[in-house]
Design an enzyme around this catalytic site. Structure first.
Site, PDB file in Angstrom:
ATOM      1  N   CYS A  12       0.864  -1.189   0.000  1.00 19.37           N
ATOM      2  CA  CYS A  12       0.000   0.000   0.000  1.00 19.37           C
ATOM      3  C   CYS A  12       0.900   1.239   0.000  1.00 19.37           C
ATOM      4  CB  CYS A  12      -0.895  -0.008   1.234  1.00 19.37           C
ATOM      5  SG  CYS A  12       0.028   0.129   2.765  1.00 19.37           S
ATOM      6  N   HIS A  40       5.059  -6.587   7.887  1.00 20.94           N
ATOM      7  CA  HIS A  40       4.691  -7.925   8.372  1.00 20.94           C
ATOM      8  C   HIS A  40       4.819  -8.932   7.241  1.00 20.94           C
ATOM      9  CE1 HIS A  40       2.331  -6.142  11.978  1.00 20.94           C
ATOM     10  NE2 HIS A  40       3.574  -6.407  12.278  1.00 20.94           N
ATOM     11  N   HIS A  73       3.099   1.751  10.995  1.00 20.32           N
ATOM     12  CA  HIS A  73       2.082   1.626  12.047  1.00 20.32           C
ATOM     13  C   HIS A  73       2.149   2.754  13.080  1.00 20.32           C
ATOM     14  CE1 HIS A  73       1.672  -2.374  10.545  1.00 20.32           C
ATOM     15  NE2 HIS A  73       2.826  -2.784  11.000  1.00 20.32           N
ATOM     16  N   GLU A 125      -0.260  -0.610  15.576  1.00 19.37           N
ATOM     17  CA  GLU A 125      -0.948   0.669  15.315  1.00 19.37           C
ATOM     18  C   GLU A 125      -1.894   1.005  16.468  1.00 19.37           C
ATOM     19  OE1 GLU A 125      -3.161   1.130  11.560  1.00 19.37           O
ATOM     20  OE2 GLU A 125      -4.545   2.374  12.693  1.00 19.37           O
ATOM     21  N   THR A 157      -6.784   1.659  11.144  1.00 23.26           N
ATOM     22  CA  THR A 157      -6.923   2.037   9.725  1.00 23.26           C
ATOM     23  C   THR A 157      -7.247   0.852   8.805  1.00 23.26           C
ATOM     24  OG1 THR A 157      -4.543   1.850   9.441  1.00 23.26           O
ATOM     25  CG2 THR A 157      -5.411   4.061   9.831  1.00 23.26           C
ATOM     26  N   SER A 213       0.651 -10.964   9.209  1.00 23.43           N
ATOM     27  CA  SER A 213       0.064  -9.731   8.676  1.00 23.43           C
ATOM     28  C   SER A 213      -1.446  -9.732   8.919  1.00 23.43           C
ATOM     29  CB  SER A 213       0.372  -9.620   7.184  1.00 23.43           C
ATOM     30  OG  SER A 213      -0.578  -8.783   6.559  1.00 23.43           O
ATOM     31  N   SER A 256       1.380  -5.668   2.786  1.00 23.01           N
ATOM     32  CA  SER A 256       2.820  -5.728   3.035  1.00 23.01           C
ATOM     33  C   SER A 256       3.482  -6.834   2.207  1.00 23.01           C
ATOM     34  CB  SER A 256       3.068  -5.940   4.532  1.00 23.01           C
ATOM     35  OG  SER A 256       2.217  -6.954   5.020  1.00 23.01           O
TER      36      SER A 256
HETATM   37  S1  SF4 Z   1      -3.162   3.528   6.622  1.00 21.53           S
HETATM   38 FE1  SF4 Z   1      -2.228   1.514   6.707  1.00 21.53          FE
HETATM   39  S2  SF4 Z   1      -3.135   0.433   4.935  1.00 21.53           S
HETATM   40 FE2  SF4 Z   1      -3.521   2.624   4.620  1.00 21.53          FE
HETATM   41  S3  SF4 Z   1      -1.824   3.328   3.359  1.00 21.53           S
HETATM   42 FE3  SF4 Z   1      -1.273   3.692   5.497  1.00 21.53          FE
HETATM   43  S4  SF4 Z   1      -0.091   1.875   6.108  1.00 21.53           S
HETATM   44 FE4  SF4 Z   1      -1.215   1.358   4.244  1.00 21.53          FE
END
Ligand code: SF4
Length: 279
Positions: A12, A40, A73, A125, A157, A213, A256
């Site tokens: 991501c 992860h 995180h 996180e 998130t 993960s 990840s």
């Molecule tokens: S909030 Fe989490 S899933 Fe979304 S872009 Fe950031 S690290 Fe990636």
């Protein structure tokens, strides 16, 4: 064998950014560590180690001038303070979307709300978010009554939107005032929606990513409800027996998972079932 490969599987935005920052740091210093594995994904972490990024579990024992990378995180403010007190350098690769959630938690506490975080209690996180609320916060547990009149609710998130909706509906019956910040990352919803669509049209699903993960595991559980599904970390785990009677396979990956790991799985399946040549 028809292969449906998710367009939104793999790294991501936040993970891509954290890795780029870490590699840039490793290019300038030989003394770079990440607080916890940067992502992860066991195989990717091994690769990062070879490139000079060493994961560490604890701040105690760090050397002066060591450069510590805060992963996407994020961490609690007291962890940041502890790193600074050790005179280490900090590269804060907290994903900006996680950072926004941290700011919301802090704002809620400043405004007098008791904060309820909806997420996995052991996820880094969530631990970081809790740190921004001090003692004025808890992690949501189904059926558990918070016993506060004024609460602020913030999700992890990577939480599934439906789970968040259920938690909000459960909590609202007890409170007079509720303030919600929906910090669920769009990347999560996009991946879940796409994986669901692919699973519905495939005979078998393969979900690639670390067994540690959370978001990969969540994708696996969602797909498993719809199709025969397999959660794997690498192409070496793919078995021919999984495809008995199947005409199509869907492939997706967690946030990840490096693209290369997905490529290898596709390649292995293609080798098992070569495309027919057009005459
Ligand atoms: S909030 Fe989490 S899933 Fe979304 S872009 Fe950031 S690290 Fe990636």
């Amino acid at each position: 064998m028809k292969i449906y490969r998710a367009k939104h599987g793999g790294f991501c935005f936040g993970v891509t950014r954290a890795i780029k920052m870490a590699l840039e740091a490793a290019g300038k210093s030989k003394n770079v560590s990440s607080l916890g594995p940067l992502i992860h994904n066991r195989l990717a972490v091994e690769d990062l180690k070879k490139r000079g990024i060493r994961p560490i579990d604890r701040i105690d024992g760090t050397k002066k001038n060591e450069i510590i990378i805060i992963r996407s995180h994020g961490v609690a403010p007291d962890v940041l303070r502890k790193i600074k007190s050790k005179r280490c350098g900090i590269i804060d690769a907290t994903c900006p979307r996680v950072r926004r959630a941290q700011r919301y938690v802090q704002r809620l506490v400043d405004e007098g709300y008791y904060v309820v975080i909806v997420g996995e209690k052991d996820h880094p996180e969530v631990k970081g978010l809790l740190g921004y609320a001090g003692k004025r916060a808890t992690i949501y547990k189904e059926g558990h009554r918070v016993n506060k009149k004024k609460i602020g609710v913030v999700p992890q998130t990577t939480l599934n939107q439906e789970k968040f909706n259920d938690a909000v509906a459960d909590l609202i019956s007890d409170v007079i005032e509720m303030k919600i910040y929906n910090t669920i990352c769009r990347e999560t919803a996009v991946r879940i929606n796409e994986a669901t669509k692919i699973a519905k049209k495939s005979d078998v699903m393969i979900i690639i990513g670390g067994k540690n993960s959370a978001n990969t595991t969540r994708l696996y559980h969602i797909c498993k409800k719809l199709r025969r599904s397999h959660h794997i970390e690498s192409a070496s785990e793919v078995k021919r027996s999984w495809f008995k009677g199947a005409k199509s396979v869907g492939i997706t990956a967690g946030a990840s998972t490096p693209k290369q790991q997905v490529d290898e799985v596709v390649k292995k399946i293609r080798k098992m079932y070569p495309k027919e040549k057009k005459r």
